[in-house]
Design a protein around this motif. Structure first.
Motif, PDB file in Angstrom:
ATOM      1  N   ASP A   1       0.733  -1.361   0.086  1.00 33.40           N
ATOM      2  CA  ASP A   1       0.008  -0.034  -0.167  1.00 33.40           C
ATOM      3  C   ASP A   1       0.942   1.407  -0.101  1.00 33.40           C
ATOM      4  O   ASP A   1       0.389   2.314   0.043  1.00 33.40           O
ATOM      5  CB  ASP A   1      -0.913   0.228   1.186  1.00 33.40           C
ATOM      6  N   LYS A   2       2.172   1.445  -0.252  1.00 36.17           N
ATOM      7  CA  LYS A   2       2.946   2.310  -0.176  1.00 36.17           C
ATOM      8  C   LYS A   2       3.071   2.779  -1.540  1.00 36.17           C
ATOM      9  O   LYS A   2       3.156   1.930  -2.589  1.00 36.17           O
ATOM     10  CB  LYS A   2       4.435   1.981   0.351  1.00 36.17           C
TER      11      LYS A   2
ATOM     12  N   GLU B   1       2.374  -5.648  -3.723  1.00 35.84           N
ATOM     13  CA  GLU B   1       1.209  -4.812  -3.461  1.00 35.84           C
ATOM     14  C   GLU B   1       1.234  -3.315  -3.134  1.00 35.84           C
ATOM     15  O   GLU B   1       0.587  -2.739  -2.390  1.00 35.84           O
ATOM     16  CB  GLU B   1       0.315  -5.390  -2.598  1.00 35.84           C
ATOM     17  N   CYS B   2       2.239  -2.709  -3.908  1.00 41.16           N
ATOM     18  CA  CYS B   2       2.347  -1.158  -3.764  1.00 41.16           C
ATOM     19  C   CYS B   2       1.335  -0.790  -4.305  1.00 41.16           C
ATOM     20  O   CYS B   2       0.697  -1.048  -5.335  1.00 41.16           O
ATOM     21  CB  CYS B   2       3.824  -0.863  -4.334  1.00 41.16           C
ATOM     22  N   ALA B   3       0.855   0.467  -3.881  1.00 36.59           N
ATOM     23  CA  ALA B   3      -0.175   1.277  -4.186  1.00 36.59           C
ATOM     24  C   ALA B   3       0.165   1.994  -5.521  1.00 36.59           C
ATOM     25  O   ALA B   3      -0.742   2.291  -6.492  1.00 36.59           O
ATOM     26  CB  ALA B   3      -0.612   2.617  -3.183  1.00 36.59           C
TER      27      ALA B   3
END
Length: 313
Positions: free
Chosen positions: A139-140, A162-164
């Motif tokens: 989420d970063k 799963e990076c934003a």
């Protein structure tokens, strides 16, 4: 038209498959004595993991030199010497050799810093069990500053986390299947969105001091700066001010000065993880270096254009 002549290699020639037989090979890996007369060298592969003065030492005597091949991605150590030499020398970098290792190191530094690994190691030494919450990479938003081959390899390795969002920056803007690459002049507007900023730029006049006080001030509170480029890309004094205040964190595989001397305040600065410029030297280096040299020398012997030419004298 084919080429011939003497080649200086830091790797034993017998250990490199595919070397063209018409060239004459000698090995020199920064020993005090030269293995042959440098005036006869036409293709020089500079030793790896040696200080710049050692690597450039033979160059003034190489009057027939046609190619200077580095085993590093960056060529900043060679440009001053090249400027003083006879015209027509091609300087080639080691594109394809360090992408995997350096990208791995960048991700290692990101994850270790976010998840508190240095603290865990120190507590293990004390037999101390302390849990708690730590930031995740998931989420970063990650900014990659210097989106070339290594920058692209860094994004390859981000894919499963799963990076934003990934922000890409290079000298000029362009479109890629993954999304836009922004020009460097767009950094001020977009940098405040990044939770993690990874520096992978070459060291040039334009990138020296890129991460200065103004750059760092635009990073969001609590953001992480990761430098796997060159130490002088970051203004050390400005970085110290930010990490000592606790506003930013940093993970540095390269520093300015380098090596970082004992007693330097970066060693003890809060939120700073330091590794001793080990992004490139791994087990991945040698097989890729050998393939690069075999390919370049085959092209040289056949009179074909070389790959990865980054400058010419």
């Amino acid at each position: 038209m084919t080429s011939s002549g003497q080649v200086w290699l830091p790797i034993p020639p017998a250990e490199i498959d595919g070397l063209p037989p018409e060239l004459d090979y000698v090995r020199w890996d920064a020993e005090p004595d030269f293995p042959a007369d440098p005036a006869d060298c036409v293709f020089y592969v500079a030793p790896y993991m040696q200080k710049a003065p050692v690597k450039v030492h033979p160059l003034p005597y190489m009057h027939k030199l046609k190619v200077l091949q580095t085993l590093t991605a960056g060529v900043d150590a060679f440009l001053p010497a090249l400027a003083t030499m006879h015209p027509g020398i091609q300087l080639c970098n080691a594109r394809g050799v360090h992408e995997a290792s350096t990208a791995e190191m960048a991700l290692t530094l990101v994850l270790a810093s976010l998840r508190g690994i240095p603290q865990f190691v120190r507590r293990q030494d004390k037999h101390e069990w302390r849990s708690g919450f730590h930031p995740a990479l998931a989420d970063k938003t990650v900014a990659i500053v210097g989106y070339g081959a290594i920058g692209s390899a860094v994004e390859d390795r981000l894919a499963g986390f799963e990076c934003a969002r990934v922000l890409r920056f290079a000298r000029s803007s362009r479109a890629t299947p993954r999304g836009p690459v922004h020009a460097m002049d767009e950094i001020p507007a977009l940098l405040p969105d990044a939770d993690v900023v990874v520096l992978v730029t070459p060291l040039t006049d334009e990138t020296r001091g890129l991460a200065d006080a103004e750059f760092l001030a635009r990073m969001k509170d609590g953001a992480l700066l990761v430098n796997v480029a060159r130490g002088p890309v970051v203004d050390t004094k400005a970085l110290l001010a930010e990490v000592e205040s606790g506003r930013l964190r940093a993970a540095l595989d390269v520093t300015d000065p380098e090596p970082l001397p004992p007693g330097h305040p970066l060693w003890d600065a809060p939120g700073v993880l330091i590794s001793p410029h080990v992004g490139g030297p791994t087990s991945a280096f040698l097989p890729r270096a050998k393939r690069l040299l075999a390919g370049q020398l085959q092209r040289f012997a056949a009179g074909e254009p070389l790959h990865y030419v980054v400058a010419e004298s």
